[in-house]
Design an enzyme around this catalytic site. Sequence first.
Site, PDB file in Angstrom:
ATOM      1  N   ASN A   1       0.872  -1.181   0.000  1.00 17.94           N
ATOM      2  CA  ASN A   1       0.000   0.000   0.000  1.00 17.94           C
ATOM      3  C   ASN A   1       0.905   1.227   0.000  1.00 17.94           C
ATOM      4  O   ASN A   1       1.487   1.574   1.028  1.00 17.94           O
ATOM      5  CB  ASN A   1      -0.895  -0.044   1.250  1.00 17.94           C
ATOM      6  CG  ASN A   1      -1.746   1.198   1.400  1.00 17.94           C
ATOM      7  OD1 ASN A   1      -1.801   2.027   0.492  1.00 17.94           O
ATOM      8  ND2 ASN A   1      -2.401   1.327   2.546  1.00 17.94           N
TER       9      ASN A   1
ATOM     10  N   LYS B   1       0.166   4.281  -0.351  1.00 24.08           N
ATOM     11  CA  LYS B   1      -0.455   5.473   0.251  1.00 24.08           C
ATOM     12  C   LYS B   1      -0.174   6.729  -0.585  1.00 24.08           C
ATOM     13  O   LYS B   1      -0.099   6.658  -1.804  1.00 24.08           O
ATOM     14  CB  LYS B   1      -0.007   5.627   1.713  1.00 24.08           C
ATOM     15  CG  LYS B   1      -0.252   4.351   2.511  1.00 24.08           C
ATOM     16  CD  LYS B   1      -0.099   4.528   3.997  1.00 24.08           C
ATOM     17  CE  LYS B   1      -0.350   3.189   4.679  1.00 24.08           C
ATOM     18  NZ  LYS B   1      -0.341   3.286   6.139  1.00 24.08           N
TER      19      LYS B   1
ATOM     20  N   HIS C   1      -9.830   1.192   4.358  1.00 24.08           N
ATOM     21  CA  HIS C   1      -8.557   1.315   5.072  1.00 24.08           C
ATOM     22  C   HIS C   1      -8.749   2.208   6.305  1.00 24.08           C
ATOM     23  O   HIS C   1      -9.530   3.163   6.279  1.00 24.08           O
ATOM     24  CB  HIS C   1      -7.480   1.908   4.149  1.00 24.08           C
ATOM     25  CG  HIS C   1      -6.124   1.857   4.786  1.00 24.08           C
ATOM     26  ND1 HIS C   1      -5.702   2.821   5.677  1.00 24.08           N
ATOM     27  CD2 HIS C   1      -5.126   0.941   4.712  1.00 24.08           C
ATOM     28  CE1 HIS C   1      -4.485   2.499   6.104  1.00 24.08           C
ATOM     29  NE2 HIS C   1      -4.113   1.362   5.536  1.00 24.08           N
TER      30      HIS C   1
ATOM     31  N   GLU D   1      -7.127   4.539   7.550  1.00 20.71           N
ATOM     32  CA  GLU D   1      -6.938   5.983   7.363  1.00 20.71           C
ATOM     33  C   GLU D   1      -8.184   6.616   6.743  1.00 20.71           C
ATOM     34  O   GLU D   1      -8.502   7.771   7.024  1.00 20.71           O
ATOM     35  CB  GLU D   1      -5.677   6.231   6.523  1.00 20.71           C
ATOM     36  CG  GLU D   1      -4.424   5.993   7.359  1.00 20.71           C
ATOM     37  CD  GLU D   1      -3.258   5.371   6.621  1.00 20.71           C
ATOM     38  OE1 GLU D   1      -3.203   5.436   5.384  1.00 20.71           O
ATOM     39  OE2 GLU D   1      -2.385   4.797   7.309  1.00 20.71           O
TER      40      GLU D   1
ATOM     41  N   GLU E   1      -6.011  -5.167  10.043  1.00 19.62           N
ATOM     42  CA  GLU E   1      -4.964  -4.208  10.366  1.00 19.62           C
ATOM     43  C   GLU E   1      -5.313  -3.495  11.663  1.00 19.62           C
ATOM     44  O   GLU E   1      -6.098  -2.523  11.653  1.00 19.62           O
ATOM     45  CB  GLU E   1      -4.839  -3.164   9.249  1.00 19.62           C
ATOM     46  CG  GLU E   1      -4.461  -3.755   7.908  1.00 19.62           C
ATOM     47  CD  GLU E   1      -3.882  -2.691   6.985  1.00 19.62           C
ATOM     48  OE1 GLU E   1      -2.704  -2.819   6.632  1.00 19.62           O
ATOM     49  OE2 GLU E   1      -4.579  -1.727   6.654  1.00 19.62           O
TER      50      GLU E   1
ATOM     51  N   GLY F   1       1.807   1.986  10.874  1.00 20.66           N
ATOM     52  CA  GLY F   1       2.763   3.091  10.784  1.00 20.66           C
ATOM     53  C   GLY F   1       3.392   3.464  12.113  1.00 20.66           C
ATOM     54  O   GLY F   1       4.000   4.521  12.232  1.00 20.66           O
TER      55      GLY F   1
ATOM     56  N   SER G   1       2.777  -2.396  10.360  1.00 23.17           N
ATOM     57  CA  SER G   1       4.218  -2.457  10.620  1.00 23.17           C
ATOM     58  C   SER G   1       4.862  -3.800  10.263  1.00 23.17           C
ATOM     59  O   SER G   1       5.774  -4.266  10.949  1.00 23.17           O
ATOM     60  CB  SER G   1       4.512  -2.082  12.071  1.00 23.17           C
ATOM     61  OG  SER G   1       4.086  -0.743  12.333  1.00 23.17           O
TER      62      SER G   1
END
Length: 253
Positions: A10, A12, A96, A98, A167, A173, A213
């Site tokens: 991904n 991003k 996702h 985010e 996730e 992250g 991560s």
Amino acid sequence: MSRKPVIAGNWKMHLTKRKASSLARAVAAAQGSVESRRSVVFPSFVHLDHVRRNLRNSNVVLGAQNCWCKKEGAFTGEVSPYMLRDMGVQMVLIGHSERRHVLGESDALISDKVKVALKAKLEVMLCIGETREEREASLTFEVLARQLKALKVVKPAQTDRVSVAYEPVWAIGTGLTATPQMAQQAHAETRRLVAQLLGEETAALIPILYGGSVNPGNAAELLSQPDVDGALVGGASLKIEDFEPILAAAPTA
Ligand code: PGA
């Protein structure tokens, strides 16, 4: 029943056109003609066409990071899954964390996106996962159950185009990773919930990826868990020196 491992990058909101193109070529070279695993890249919308050209003659799957929940219309700034399909995109990431937590996407919107993306003949990778507060309050399984309801719209003939990425939000992250045991526990529960929604047979076939991560040092152990069928990789997918060993860590079944 064996599920082919899926290793996905991904990207991003990173990279330039030139860097995305050269990373795509490097992923294609690393994937080579290997058939025992699938590799997927999710570049930014604006890089999709360049990446597509650089993946030509490779078996790397081209994915988009998001789409809108309608076929067409007055939705300024949004991208239809039908447009993605028309561009040669094969898969789309939906829900996702985010998008849920930074952009405020609701479960209902995510479910509508899954429905339209599948109708547009794309493969869908649905992302789910709990926040740190939810884990600490022992709500993880409840959150997974609520978020997985987005799969209620999947029709029997579409199940082979669905995958799930677990996730945990606190691991994205942050450098914090779920232990392989924590990942396995959440994946087993996810599979049980998918079975309730779509039947045992489908649940046994759907790939469930871990994300948060993942790096060259922890990939192999995470991927060795029985219900961890792949990895959705953010930061470590941006450099081929990191992504290649993660691809190589996929079990060959
Ligand atoms: P990360 O991101 O690997 O940088 O934690 C994963 C993701 O957001 O998909």
